[in-house]
Design a protein around this motif. Structure first.
Motif, short mmCIF file in Angstrom:
data_model
loop_
_atom_site.label_atom_id
_atom_site.label_comp_id
_atom_site.label_asym_id
_atom_site.label_seq_id
_atom_site.Cartn_x
_atom_site.Cartn_y
_atom_site.Cartn_z
N HIS A 298 0.84 -1.20 0.00
CA HIS A 298 0.00 0.00 0.00
C HIS A 298 0.88 1.26 0.00
O HIS A 298 0.73 2.15 -0.85
CB HIS A 298 -0.89 -0.04 1.24
N GLU A 299 1.84 1.28 0.94
CA GLU A 299 2.70 2.46 1.05
C GLU A 299 3.61 2.62 -0.16
O GLU A 299 3.89 3.73 -0.59
CB GLU A 299 3.55 2.38 2.32
N HIS B 63 1.89 4.60 -2.75
CA HIS B 63 2.02 6.05 -2.57
C HIS B 63 3.41 6.53 -2.99
O HIS B 63 3.55 7.51 -3.71
CB HIS B 63 1.87 6.44 -1.10
N ASN C 288 -8.70 3.05 4.57
CA ASN C 288 -7.83 4.18 4.24
C ASN C 288 -8.54 5.25 3.44
O ASN C 288 -8.07 6.38 3.36
CB ASN C 288 -6.58 3.70 3.52
N ASP D 20 -5.82 8.17 3.77
CA ASP D 20 -5.76 8.67 2.40
C ASP D 20 -6.99 9.47 2.00
O ASP D 20 -6.87 10.47 1.30
CB ASP D 20 -5.56 7.50 1.43
ZN LIG Z 1 -2.28 5.23 2.32
#
Ligand SMILES: [Zn+2]
Length: 369
Positions: free
Chosen positions: A59-60, A63, A159, A167
């Motif tokens: 997930h990170e 980003h 998120n 997010d």
């Molecule tokens: Zn995130």
């Protein structure tokens, strides 16, 4: 933030750090599993944790990689059990505000989770057509394939909550920033985020998991608030407010032993080297010591660093920070009309930033109460 997280290697050149609260999740999973099955298979428990952990990392990375691609290079990822925080490099030249880019970076994380969930559900459907994916319990060490699907769905949806720094909250901030100052947009998003944290904490009476979520939300909002205060200090405080005006200088003709003698009598670690009225270089105490040990006595002229940057007293701390880190320097002379009027060292910069952030927080708290 650094003090509450431990380094865990690098992926694509991005530093990965694990927040201590991950240990709390570990405990919580252990406990709930114990209650559910009486016995926990340590192997399956670890595998479940690895699934959650791996999903958060991916997930990170979503980003971080979209950030890098849009010209906002990430510096580190701090992993929290609810999704982690990607820290972008503040020492880099400032990137102009662009709300569409911010939305893209924010959405990239949940998109990764939905992709993983979708692909693993599809794979599961093909491998085991009779499997009932919709049966409770959704995330359990007893069914790791179901856990992979549900943990990612949950991470993706959670998120997207408009609770900064989740997010969804970042998307909200990006939308606020179309009509607001960036600092004000962040503040508004953080206060909405705190509201969500409170709601989750209260909902903990009903379901313990929600309280855990509220706690993590609170920790994350707190971290964001701190870095927002730091950013505002960096952008608004000028060098004349923090520069050292009482400092020692060296001459290029000083011997290293003389220089060391001078260094012993003051707290400075870095010295400007002055010839007449001109500044000709900078040198550190460490460099003087190293050269003395290795090559014996010599002249400051031979060891000083001739490449340095100067700053004006009206420049902001963030501009000084960028100049220092761009050349890996630890001192920056402040000049006015080509006269040396002060110095700013890395040590002095860090120290005053911490102090200024603290006084701002106190002032803000005083205003709010
Ligand atoms: Zn995130």
């Amino acid at each position: 933030m650094r003090t509450w997280s431990i380094p865990a290697g690098r992926i694509f050149g991005i530093e990965i750090r694990i927040h201590v609260s991950f240990a709390i999740l570990l405990l919580f999973i252990g406990l709930t599993e114990q209650i559910a099955h009486n016995t926990v298979s340590p192997w399956r428990g670890t595998a479940l944790l690895a699934i959650v952990f791996g999903s958060v990392v991916l997930h990170e990375l979503g980003h971080a990689l979209v950030g890098r691609q849009s010209g906002v290079p990430p510096r580190a990822i701090v992993l929290l059990p609810i999704g982690g925080v990607t820290i972008f490099d503040e020492a880099q030249p400032e990137v102009p505000a662009n709300w569409k880019r911010d939305v893209r970076i924010a959405v990239a994380g949940p998109v990764v989770n939905f992709l993983i969930a979708g692909l693993s559900a599809l794979f599961l459907h093909i491998a085991a057509p009779n499997d009932r994916l919709w049966a409770d319990p959704y995330v359990t060490s007893a069914n790791l394939a179901h856990s992979l699907v549900w943990a990612n769905l949950w991470l993706g949806f959670f998120n997207l909550l408009p609770a900064f720094p989740m997010d969804g909250g970042r998307v909200l901030r990006a939308i606020f920033s179309r009509t607001m100052e960036p600092a004000a947009a962040t503040r508004r998003a953080i206060s909405i985020g705190r509201g969500f944290a409170l709601v989750f904490l209260l909902a903990g009476w009903w379901n313990a998991w929600l309280a855990v979520v509220g706690f993590f939300l609170f920790v994350a909002a707190q971290m964001e608030d701190r870095s927002a205060v730091f950013r505002s200090v960096l952008e608004t405080v000028r060098l004349e407010d923090i520069m050292l005006t009482d400092f020692a200088t060296l001459s290029p003709a000083d011997t290293l032993e003389d220089a060391l003698e001078k260094a012993v009598h003051c707290l400075q670690d870095d010295f400007p080297v002055i010839r007449g009225a001109d500044m000709v270089g900078v040198v550190s105490k460490q460099k003087i010591l190293q050269t003395l040990r290795r090559e014996g006595n010599g002249y400051v002229q031979a060891v000083m660093n001739r490449i340095f940057d100067v700053a004006q007293k009206s420049e902001t701390l963030s501009s000084a920070f960028r100049k220092l880190s761009a050349r890996n320097l630890s001192i920056i002379p402040v000049v006015e009309n080509q006269q040396l009027i002060g110095i700013v060292t890395l040590q002095n910069l860090m120290h005053s930033m911490a102090l200024l952030a603290e006084t701002r927080k106190l002032r803000k708290a005083a205003l709010e109460s």
